[in-house]
Scaffold this motif. Sequence first.
Motif, PDB file in Angstrom:
ATOM      1  N   GLU A  14       0.804  -1.220   0.000  1.00 20.87           N
ATOM      2  CA  GLU A  14       0.000   0.000   0.000  1.00 20.87           C
ATOM      3  C   GLU A  14       0.840   1.274   0.000  1.00 20.87           C
ATOM      4  O   GLU A  14       0.405   2.303  -0.507  1.00 20.87           O
ATOM      5  CB  GLU A  14      -0.962   0.020   1.200  1.00 20.87           C
ATOM      6  N   PHE A  15       2.048   1.215   0.556  1.00 24.16           N
ATOM      7  CA  PHE A  15       2.873   2.415   0.622  1.00 24.16           C
ATOM      8  C   PHE A  15       4.015   2.431  -0.386  1.00 24.16           C
ATOM      9  O   PHE A  15       4.911   3.276  -0.294  1.00 24.16           O
ATOM     10  CB  PHE A  15       3.423   2.611   2.044  1.00 24.16           C
ATOM     11  N   ARG A  16       3.976   1.528  -1.331  1.00 21.72           N
ATOM     12  CA  ARG A  16       4.966   1.603  -2.410  1.00 21.72           C
ATOM     13  C   ARG A  16       4.720   2.869  -3.232  1.00 21.72           C
ATOM     14  O   ARG A  16       3.601   3.349  -3.351  1.00 21.72           O
ATOM     15  CB  ARG A  16       4.860   0.376  -3.333  1.00 21.72           C
ATOM     16  N   GLU A  17       5.783   3.376  -3.815  1.00 23.01           N
ATOM     17  CA  GLU A  17       5.621   4.513  -4.714  1.00 23.01           C
ATOM     18  C   GLU A  17       5.069   4.049  -6.052  1.00 23.01           C
ATOM     19  O   GLU A  17       5.216   2.890  -6.443  1.00 23.01           O
ATOM     20  CB  GLU A  17       6.962   5.238  -4.877  1.00 23.01           C
ATOM     21  N   LEU A  18       4.444   4.969  -6.744  1.00 24.22           N
ATOM     22  CA  LEU A  18       3.784   4.647  -8.016  1.00 24.22           C
ATOM     23  C   LEU A  18       4.746   3.970  -8.987  1.00 24.22           C
ATOM     24  O   LEU A  18       4.395   2.972  -9.628  1.00 24.22           O
ATOM     25  CB  LEU A  18       3.213   5.940  -8.616  1.00 24.22           C
ATOM     26  N   HIS A  19       5.954   4.505  -9.105  1.00 22.11           N
ATOM     27  CA  HIS A  19       6.896   3.951 -10.080  1.00 22.11           C
ATOM     28  C   HIS A  19       7.322   2.529  -9.702  1.00 22.11           C
ATOM     29  O   HIS A  19       7.632   1.714 -10.578  1.00 22.11           O
ATOM     30  CB  HIS A  19       8.117   4.861 -10.237  1.00 22.11           C
ATOM     31  N   GLU A  20       7.319   2.216  -8.398  1.00 21.11           N
ATOM     32  CA  GLU A  20       7.655   0.858  -7.963  1.00 21.11           C
ATOM     33  C   GLU A  20       6.540  -0.119  -8.338  1.00 21.11           C
ATOM     34  O   GLU A  20       6.807  -1.227  -8.840  1.00 21.11           O
ATOM     35  CB  GLU A  20       7.874   0.839  -6.452  1.00 21.11           C
ATOM     36  N   VAL A  21       5.290   0.296  -8.104  1.00 25.11           N
ATOM     37  CA  VAL A  21       4.159  -0.557  -8.475  1.00 25.11           C
ATOM     38  C   VAL A  21       4.105  -0.725  -9.986  1.00 25.11           C
ATOM     39  O   VAL A  21       3.820  -1.814 -10.501  1.00 25.11           O
ATOM     40  CB  VAL A  21       2.845   0.050  -7.933  1.00 25.11           C
ATOM     41  N   SER A  22       4.403   0.340 -10.708  1.00 29.19           N
ATOM     42  CA  SER A  22       4.445   0.272 -12.169  1.00 29.19           C
ATOM     43  C   SER A  22       5.416  -0.803 -12.649  1.00 29.19           C
ATOM     44  O   SER A  22       5.098  -1.594 -13.547  1.00 29.19           O
ATOM     45  CB  SER A  22       4.852   1.638 -12.733  1.00 29.19           C
ATOM     46  N   ARG A  29       5.247  -9.320 -12.006  1.00 31.30           N
ATOM     47  CA  ARG A  29       5.265  -9.781 -10.618  1.00 31.30           C
ATOM     48  C   ARG A  29       3.996  -9.380  -9.860  1.00 31.30           C
ATOM     49  O   ARG A  29       3.739  -9.871  -8.759  1.00 31.30           O
ATOM     50  CB  ARG A  29       6.495  -9.221  -9.903  1.00 31.30           C
ATOM     51  N   LEU A  30       3.217  -8.491 -10.431  1.00 30.23           N
ATOM     52  CA  LEU A  30       1.960  -8.054  -9.834  1.00 30.23           C
ATOM     53  C   LEU A  30       0.995  -7.749 -10.956  1.00 30.23           C
ATOM     54  O   LEU A  30       1.372  -7.104 -11.942  1.00 30.23           O
ATOM     55  CB  LEU A  30       2.196  -6.792  -8.984  1.00 30.23           C
ATOM     56  N   SER A  31      -0.227  -8.214 -10.834  1.00 26.23           N
ATOM     57  CA  SER A  31      -1.228  -7.876 -11.845  1.00 26.23           C
ATOM     58  C   SER A  31      -1.933  -6.584 -11.452  1.00 26.23           C
ATOM     59  O   SER A  31      -2.009  -6.224 -10.273  1.00 26.23           O
ATOM     60  CB  SER A  31      -2.256  -8.994 -11.981  1.00 26.23           C
ATOM     61  N   SER A  32      -2.457  -5.897 -12.436  1.00 22.02           N
ATOM     62  CA  SER A  32      -3.254  -4.712 -12.148  1.00 22.02           C
ATOM     63  C   SER A  32      -4.486  -5.101 -11.344  1.00 22.02           C
ATOM     64  O   SER A  32      -4.894  -4.366 -10.439  1.00 22.02           O
ATOM     65  CB  SER A  32      -3.665  -4.025 -13.453  1.00 22.02           C
ATOM     66  N   ARG A  33      -5.055  -6.256 -11.643  1.00 22.19           N
ATOM     67  CA  ARG A  33      -6.225  -6.733 -10.897  1.00 22.19           C
ATOM     68  C   ARG A  33      -5.892  -6.873  -9.415  1.00 22.19           C
ATOM     69  O   ARG A  33      -6.646  -6.410  -8.552  1.00 22.19           O
ATOM     70  CB  ARG A  33      -6.679  -8.070 -11.466  1.00 22.19           C
ATOM     71  N   ALA A  34      -4.746  -7.487  -9.116  1.00 24.14           N
ATOM     72  CA  ALA A  34      -4.367  -7.687  -7.710  1.00 24.14           C
ATOM     73  C   ALA A  34      -4.100  -6.358  -7.021  1.00 24.14           C
ATOM     74  O   ALA A  34      -4.487  -6.151  -5.866  1.00 24.14           O
ATOM     75  CB  ALA A  34      -3.139  -8.590  -7.633  1.00 24.14           C
ATOM     76  N   ALA A  35      -3.433  -5.440  -7.721  1.00 23.10           N
ATOM     77  CA  ALA A  35      -3.153  -4.127  -7.138  1.00 23.10           C
ATOM     78  C   ALA A  35      -4.447  -3.374  -6.861  1.00 23.10           C
ATOM     79  O   ALA A  35      -4.607  -2.726  -5.811  1.00 23.10           O
ATOM     80  CB  ALA A  35      -2.256  -3.325  -8.074  1.00 23.10           C
TER      81      ALA A  35
END
Length: 475
Positions: A14-22, A29-35
């Motif tokens: 939840e506290f990752r920065e946008l560019h990290e989640v991107s 490693r992460l789907s948009s659905r899961a995020a």
Amino acid sequence: MASSTTTSANSGLEFRELHEVSELIRSGRLSSRAATEAMFDRIDELDPHLLSFVTLMRESALAAADDLDERLARGDWLGPLHGVPLAIKDLAYTHDAPTGAGTTIHADFQPDFDATVVARLRAAGAVILGKLRLTEGAFTGHHPDLPTPVNPWEPNTWSGVSSSGSGVATAAGLCYGSLGSDTGGSIRLPSSANGVTGLKSTWGRVSRNGIFPLAPSLDHIGPMTRSARDAAIILEAIAGHDPNDPTSALEPVPRYSLQLRLETTPVVGFDRELAAEHFDDVTNEMLESTIEVLLDLGWRVLDVRTPGFAEAAQEWTALCGIETAGVHAENYPSRSAEYGPDLAGLIEIGRGLSAIDYHELLESRRAFTGRMLALMSDIDLLLLPGIGAASPTISQMENLGSDAELFAGVTIPTAPIDNCGMPSITLPAGFTERGTPLAAQFVAGDFKEGLLLAAGHTFQQATDFHRQHPHIVAV
């Protein structure tokens, strides 16, 4: 709901920065659905207490996330916003959700098109989680019949105006970034109060098409994020000329997110007389600590004199009131009983001024802008606090909309920058003794957003204030 001071930035997604989640999404490693589902789970847990969202767009957001995951699987990556969940201040039109602008009069208004900024975010691959609360009509007070978002750091601390929901949701980890608007400080005040990074771009840099106005010649749209790097990514997507907004600038849009390295050593101006006369001890201690960081970075800091900030802040209310009266002429005074006291008071100020009054205000505004242009020709950045008082409490801000002296004091570092239309960035820069955020602000010359973002990024590489987050316990 209870809050303690901080928790590690790596404690959860939840506290990752946008560019990290991107990057997690882009790499598979992460789907948009899961995020997106993770964000809705957190919203469901915490927002009944924080009250940052007015509308959740769960169905359309999950459908968009699934579509974006499928596109990525086919090798169709749209860029750094691909699949990343964001949220929008509820004055930007959305074709699939109402746009109430913090009012009761327009609560059920359903636009048939997206604001240009929303359309551009969707085209860049962002997932829109929902619409965020704001003060009535984007002025100082929430409508008496509507909830007020709660500061996630400490519930008795002011959450800022007018982009209060944007500041709260971004700080609390309910989205990876949001859009706010700024007319007298409405990106910078809640960014400061909630400990996030806020960028107010040059007037005209971002289209206002499909944005419910407060005062058109003062209104700006911009990102509220966890870092300058994240703000660069969002600004890159939403900036640029729009034929549907003839006031939008023709200047080309740089690749802000790829230009975060400073090309030269910045020269920073600081007005010690302004600070001593108008800012409290806690704010001035934060500014001096910020200057120490800048000097350690090798930047030059010069003493300067700013041109009449207190007077410009006082004149802002009359300028805004005149334009706001025009914006609301269809419903005010015919439906004045449905207005809250702060917005109604502003409109009455505007309705009470004459054409001669307006002429004198415009002449003063032009003169102030000219003096600011002269100042910025000698320096690269101007250092100010993000708010004129250090992390005020709710009780201290109770009369913000009706107390002209209080309003001018709070907005001395913000409203004048809207008067002249120059860009600025607000950066977390410290904490009070009770653990609530403080913020510094850099101002630059017109269309120098790239410099602001690079300077902000450099500052954030040397500090960790933006990596501290509220620890929120739902009750």
